[in-house]
Structures are given as structure tokens and as C-alpha cells.
Motif scaffolding. Structure first.
Motif, PDB file in Angstrom:
ATOM      1  N   ILE A  29       0.862  -1.184   0.000  1.00 51.32           N
ATOM      2  CA  ILE A  29       0.000   0.000   0.000  1.00 51.32           C
ATOM      3  C   ILE A  29       0.892   1.226   0.000  1.00 51.32           C
ATOM      4  N   ASP A  31      -0.575   4.999   0.051  1.00 48.99           N
ATOM      5  CA  ASP A  31      -1.767   5.822  -0.106  1.00 48.99           C
ATOM      6  C   ASP A  31      -1.681   7.027   0.815  1.00 48.99           C
ATOM      7  N   ASN A  32      -2.234   8.128   0.375  1.00 49.58           N
ATOM      8  CA  ASN A  32      -2.241   9.364   1.146  1.00 49.58           C
ATOM      9  C   ASN A  32      -3.647   9.912   1.217  1.00 49.58           C
ATOM     10  N   MET A  33      -3.929  10.598   2.311  1.00 53.57           N
ATOM     11  CA  MET A  33      -5.227  11.242   2.482  1.00 53.57           C
ATOM     12  C   MET A  33      -5.003  12.735   2.665  1.00 53.57           C
ATOM     13  N   TYR A  48      -5.961   2.916   7.338  1.00 53.33           N
ATOM     14  CA  TYR A  48      -5.689   2.208   6.086  1.00 53.33           C
ATOM     15  C   TYR A  48      -5.830   0.712   6.298  1.00 53.33           C
ATOM     16  N   ASN A  49      -6.501   0.055   5.364  1.00 51.73           N
ATOM     17  CA  ASN A  49      -6.575  -1.402   5.311  1.00 51.73           C
ATOM     18  C   ASN A  49      -5.664  -1.874   4.183  1.00 51.73           C
ATOM     19  N   PHE A  50      -4.989  -2.989   4.402  1.00 54.75           N
ATOM     20  CA  PHE A  50      -4.136  -3.551   3.368  1.00 54.75           C
ATOM     21  C   PHE A  50      -4.086  -5.056   3.549  1.00 54.75           C
ATOM     22  N   HIS A 131      -5.139  -3.548   9.483  1.00 56.21           N
ATOM     23  CA  HIS A 131      -5.532  -2.147   9.570  1.00 56.21           C
ATOM     24  C   HIS A 131      -4.525  -1.390  10.435  1.00 56.21           C
ATOM     25  N   SER A 133      -4.091   2.683  11.967  1.00 55.89           N
ATOM     26  CA  SER A 133      -4.616   4.049  12.048  1.00 55.89           C
ATOM     27  C   SER A 133      -3.528   4.966  12.600  1.00 55.89           C
ATOM     28  N   GLY A 150      -0.201   9.811   5.065  1.00 49.03           N
ATOM     29  CA  GLY A 150      -0.345   8.553   4.348  1.00 49.03           C
ATOM     30  C   GLY A 150       0.476   7.433   4.954  1.00 49.03           C
ATOM     31  N   ARG A 152       2.769   3.854   3.770  1.00 50.83           N
ATOM     32  CA  ARG A 152       3.391   2.988   2.769  1.00 50.83           C
ATOM     33  C   ARG A 152       3.876   1.738   3.500  1.00 50.83           C
TER      34      ARG A 152
END
Length: 157
Positions: A29, A31-33, A48-50, A131, A133, A150, A152
Motif C-alpha cells: 500500500i 496511499d495518502n489522504m 488504512y486497510n491492506f 488495519h 490508524s 499517508g 506505505r
């Protein structure tokens, strides 16, 4: 008019395909928010879930972070949950600037990007979905001038 619209959709589709094809195959993963108005309150936990398939591999974890040049601290404290153990989140200090004020991240305009490691060669006990957080743990609530947060996770090499 229809031709212009068709050309626009074709161009957007090609750009999306090009960006997706550049993704890192070693990343589980990345991903950024984006945080609305560059403000991060305590109650905004970024999660994030991965999925992990290979439990024989080790995994490296990174925080992705972007702050503006107006961010007033040289560090940022975060609480990060453990993906396996149901224990209190661990507190990490993310160093963002040197004592002289020079940013440690990569700058582009008024934004500075950071990829900061926080776990290395982590082994998962079983395949599955996990997950994590992330929450800010600074004295300021809300914390201003944080643009993106995010995660990684990548296979260790």
C-alpha cells in the motif's frame, strides 16, 4: 463540442492509466489522504486497510507526510496502531526539520514531502487484511498546515 468532450475523456483516461502503470510493485500500500483545509484535529484518525499474502517476507512501514512551509514545528508526534496486537497505539516522533530550521523533506513550492520509516522487517503472523490508524499527538488541536498523511507498506529487500 462532442469531439472535444471525447478528446478530454480520452486524455484523462490515458493519464490515469499512465499513473497507475508507474506504481511500485514492491508496495503493498502507498496511499495518502488529503486533510481538509490543511487542518488535522485529534479526532481525525487516518486509517488504512491492506492485504498481506506472503507471511515469509518482512515488511517496512513508512509514514507519508506533507506539510506547508508555514508549519510551525520541527517535528510531529503521531500515535500509530499496531496492525496485529490489540494494544495501545505507539507514539512516534517524526523529525521534519534540522535545528537551523532547514526542512528534511523534499520541497515543491510551499509543500514539503516526507517518507519516514517507523517499522522495519516486520513479520505478519498470518495472511489476511490488516488495519493501521494514524492520529496526530501534538499539543495543538487542531494541528494546522498539515496537507496530507499517508501510509506505505512494502516488502523488505
Amino acid at each position: 463540442m462532442k469531439n472535444a468532450r471525447l478528446l478530454y475523456y480520452l486524455l484523462v483516461s490515458c493519464l490515469l492509466f499512465a499513473f497507475n502503470s508507474c506504481s511500485d510493485p514492491g508496495a503493498v500500500i502507498d496511499d495518502n489522504m488529503a486533510l481538509p483545509n490543511k487542518v488535522w484535529p485529534y479526532n481525525n484518525h487516518v486509517g488504512y486497510n491492506f492485504k498481506i499474502d506472503d507471511v515469509n517476507a518482512g515488511y517496512n512501514f513508512y509514514i507519508n507526510l506533507r506539510v506547508t512551509g508555514d508549519y510551525k514545528y520541527s517535528n510531529l508526534f503521531v500515535l500509530i496502531s499496531d496492525p496485529v496486537k490489540k494494544k495501545p497505539a505507539a507514539r512516534y516522533e517524526l523529525k521534519l526539520a534540522r535545528p537551523d530550521g532547514q526542512w528534511l523533506g523534499k520541497g515543491s513550492g510551499n509543500l514539503y514531502s516526507f517518507r519516514i520509516p517507523f517499522k522495519s522487517n516486520y513479520k505478519f503472523p498470518a495472511p489476511g487484511t490488516y488495519h493501521i490508524s494514524i492520529e496526530q499527538n501534538m499539543r495543538d488541536n487542531p494541528l494546522h498546515e498539515v496537507s496530507d498523511v499517508g501510509l506505505r507498506v512494502e516488502q523488505a529487500r
